[in-house]
Design a protein around this motif. Structure first.
Motif, PDB file in Angstrom:
ATOM      1  N   THR A 141     -30.821  55.057  71.838  1.00 49.95           N
ATOM      2  CA  THR A 141     -31.043  54.176  70.493  1.00 49.95           C
ATOM      3  C   THR A 141     -30.173  53.161  70.920  1.00 49.95           C
ATOM      4  OG1 THR A 141     -31.542  56.457  69.450  1.00 49.95           O
ATOM      5  CG2 THR A 141     -31.321  54.448  68.078  1.00 49.95           C
ATOM      6  N   ILE A 142     -28.783  53.195  71.007  1.00 45.73           N
ATOM      7  CA  ILE A 142     -28.114  51.732  70.983  1.00 45.73           C
ATOM      8  C   ILE A 142     -28.869  50.885  71.994  1.00 45.73           C
ATOM      9  CG2 ILE A 142     -25.751  50.891  71.617  1.00 45.73           C
ATOM     10  CD1 ILE A 142     -24.865  53.591  70.637  1.00 45.73           C
ATOM     11  N   SER A 143     -29.090  51.376  73.381  1.00 42.74           N
ATOM     12  CA  SER A 143     -29.564  50.382  74.182  1.00 42.74           C
ATOM     13  C   SER A 143     -30.750  49.857  73.703  1.00 42.74           C
ATOM     14  CB  SER A 143     -30.035  51.263  75.563  1.00 42.74           C
ATOM     15  OG  SER A 143     -28.615  51.611  76.126  1.00 42.74           O
ATOM     16  N   ASP A 144     -31.630  50.808  73.268  1.00 40.68           N
ATOM     17  CA  ASP A 144     -33.071  49.942  72.681  1.00 40.68           C
ATOM     18  C   ASP A 144     -32.951  49.015  71.517  1.00 40.68           C
ATOM     19  OD1 ASP A 144     -34.581  51.499  74.617  1.00 40.68           O
ATOM     20  OD2 ASP A 144     -34.831  52.853  73.385  1.00 40.68           O
ATOM     21  N   ALA A 145     -31.884  49.240  70.844  1.00 44.29           N
ATOM     22  CA  ALA A 145     -31.567  48.417  69.426  1.00 44.29           C
ATOM     23  C   ALA A 145     -31.120  46.960  70.004  1.00 44.29           C
ATOM     24  CB  ALA A 145     -30.895  48.973  68.643  1.00 44.29           C
ATOM     25  N   VAL A 146     -30.289  47.020  71.108  1.00 44.76           N
ATOM     26  CA  VAL A 146     -29.549  45.886  71.644  1.00 44.76           C
ATOM     27  C   VAL A 146     -30.635  45.074  72.426  1.00 44.76           C
ATOM     28  CG1 VAL A 146     -27.930  44.898  73.327  1.00 44.76           C
ATOM     29  CG2 VAL A 146     -27.499  46.731  71.520  1.00 44.76           C
ATOM     30  N   ALA A 147     -31.594  46.005  73.097  1.00 45.29           N
ATOM     31  CA  ALA A 147     -32.668  45.302  73.808  1.00 45.29           C
ATOM     32  C   ALA A 147     -33.748  44.534  72.969  1.00 45.29           C
ATOM     33  CB  ALA A 147     -33.218  46.309  75.008  1.00 45.29           C
ATOM     34  N   GLY A 148     -33.930  44.712  71.788  1.00 45.55           N
ATOM     35  CA  GLY A 148     -34.766  44.079  70.940  1.00 45.55           C
ATOM     36  C   GLY A 148     -35.380  44.874  69.804  1.00 45.55           C
ATOM     37  N   ASP A 149     -35.160  45.888  69.515  1.00 44.53           N
ATOM     38  CA  ASP A 149     -35.621  46.766  68.461  1.00 44.53           C
ATOM     39  C   ASP A 149     -34.296  46.842  67.381  1.00 44.53           C
ATOM     40  OD1 ASP A 149     -36.966  48.151  66.559  1.00 44.53           O
ATOM     41  OD2 ASP A 149     -37.910  49.778  68.076  1.00 44.53           O
ATOM     42  N   PRO A 150     -33.849  46.108  66.630  1.00 44.52           N
ATOM     43  CA  PRO A 150     -32.630  45.994  65.629  1.00 44.52           C
ATOM     44  C   PRO A 150     -32.914  47.098  64.593  1.00 44.52           C
ATOM     45  CG  PRO A 150     -33.825  44.007  65.569  1.00 44.52           C
ATOM     46  CD  PRO A 150     -34.509  44.689  66.519  1.00 44.52           C
ATOM     47  N   GLU A 151     -34.084  47.612  64.541  1.00 49.71           N
ATOM     48  CA  GLU A 151     -34.369  48.410  63.374  1.00 49.71           C
ATOM     49  C   GLU A 151     -33.961  49.884  63.849  1.00 49.71           C
ATOM     50  OE1 GLU A 151     -38.569  48.700  62.384  1.00 49.71           O
ATOM     51  OE2 GLU A 151     -38.585  46.407  61.701  1.00 49.71           O
ATOM     52  N   TRP A 153     -30.891  50.441  64.646  1.00 47.98           N
ATOM     53  CA  TRP A 153     -29.578  50.724  64.062  1.00 47.98           C
ATOM     54  C   TRP A 153     -29.440  51.802  63.062  1.00 47.98           C
ATOM     55  CZ3 TRP A 153     -25.958  50.036  67.512  1.00 47.98           C
ATOM     56  CH2 TRP A 153     -25.743  49.145  68.164  1.00 47.98           C
ATOM     57  N   GLY A 154     -30.756  51.636  62.106  1.00 50.25           N
ATOM     58  CA  GLY A 154     -30.766  52.433  60.705  1.00 50.25           C
ATOM     59  C   GLY A 154     -31.346  53.668  61.409  1.00 50.25           C
ATOM     60  N   LEU A 155     -31.998  53.840  62.192  1.00 54.04           N
ATOM     61  CA  LEU A 155     -32.458  55.030  62.733  1.00 54.04           C
ATOM     62  C   LEU A 155     -31.053  55.988  63.197  1.00 54.04           C
ATOM     63  CD1 LEU A 155     -34.730  57.253  63.343  1.00 54.04           C
ATOM     64  CD2 LEU A 155     -34.959  56.277  65.626  1.00 54.04           C
ATOM     65  N   LEU A 156     -30.422  55.205  64.129  1.00 53.05           N
ATOM     66  CA  LEU A 156     -29.143  55.890  64.613  1.00 53.05           C
ATOM     67  C   LEU A 156     -28.250  56.438  63.724  1.00 53.05           C
ATOM     68  CD1 LEU A 156     -27.502  56.077  66.943  1.00 53.05           C
ATOM     69  CD2 LEU A 156     -26.329  53.917  66.953  1.00 53.05           C
ATOM     70  N   GLU A 157     -28.079  55.602  62.366  1.00 50.05           N
ATOM     71  CA  GLU A 157     -27.202  56.219  61.458  1.00 50.05           C
ATOM     72  C   GLU A 157     -27.889  57.279  60.874  1.00 50.05           C
ATOM     73  OE1 GLU A 157     -24.018  55.287  60.846  1.00 50.05           O
ATOM     74  OE2 GLU A 157     -24.532  53.833  62.441  1.00 50.05           O
ATOM     75  N   ARG A 158     -29.089  57.484  60.535  1.00 54.85           N
ATOM     76  CA  ARG A 158     -29.743  58.623  60.073  1.00 54.85           C
ATOM     77  C   ARG A 158     -29.567  59.864  60.774  1.00 54.85           C
ATOM     78  NH1 ARG A 158     -33.211  54.567  58.761  1.00 54.85           N
ATOM     79  NH2 ARG A 158     -34.863  55.226  60.221  1.00 54.85           N
TER      80      ARG A 158
END
Length: 164
Positions: A141-151, A153-158
């Motif tokens: 999730t962190i890798s994909d968020a940094v690679a271009g899907d910032p949404e 980050w919210g999924l990671l927190e949940r």
């Protein structure tokens, strides 16, 4: 000589991120543990280095070499400190693949992958330093968020709230 926490975090993060990018999964989780008797110790769990799948074995080799490359990119003074086991695992996998002579090629490819995914590796390393342990879902999730899907980050927190 003991590696510093930042280079350890980058080393372990590179193992997981490169495995994720090459094979689509991390093969486990990564952690930084504090051991007062011996200083900081980094661990990357690996559940596929004994696989007979050639693609998995090649991913393990790249992941093994990526750790040391990221460690030295983060702190060149670290050299190959702590990379002995990674090199042994990589050689074992290359032997199973019948590609021991391709070790330089795999090291070069690992360097290219570390450079390409450096922002992901750094983000995973930062989270690893803060949290001390990350599982496969968190790394991806962190890798994909940094690679271009910032949404994500919210999924990671949940996700993390649901893990508690």
């Amino acid at each position: 000589m003991q590696a510093n926490a930042n280079s350890i975090a980058h080393h372990e993060a590179a193992h997981a991120v490169i495995m994720y990018r090459v094979a689509g999964f991390t093969g486990g989780h990564i952690a930084i543990l504090q051991n007062d008797a011996r200083g900081r110790l980094g661990i990357a769990a690996d559940s596929v280095s004994d696989s007979e799948n050639a693609e998995h074995l090649a991913a393990v080799v790249l992941s093994c070499y990526a750790g040391g490359i990221a460690q030295r990119k983060c702190d060149p003074k670290e050299g190959t400190n702590g990379c002995e086991i990674d090199d042994q695992v990589a050689r074992k996998c290359l032997g199973w693949l019948g590609e021991l002579n391709l070790e330089p090629y795999y090291r070069d490819q690992a360097a290219v992958l570390v450079e390409k995914h450096w922002s992901e590796i750094s983000a995973v390393a930062e989270q690893l330093r803060d949290r001390k342990i990350l599982d496969e879902t968190e790394v991806g999730t962190i890798s994909d968020a940094v690679a271009g899907d910032p949404e994500l980050w919210g999924l990671l927190e949940r996700y993390r709230i649901g893990k508690k």
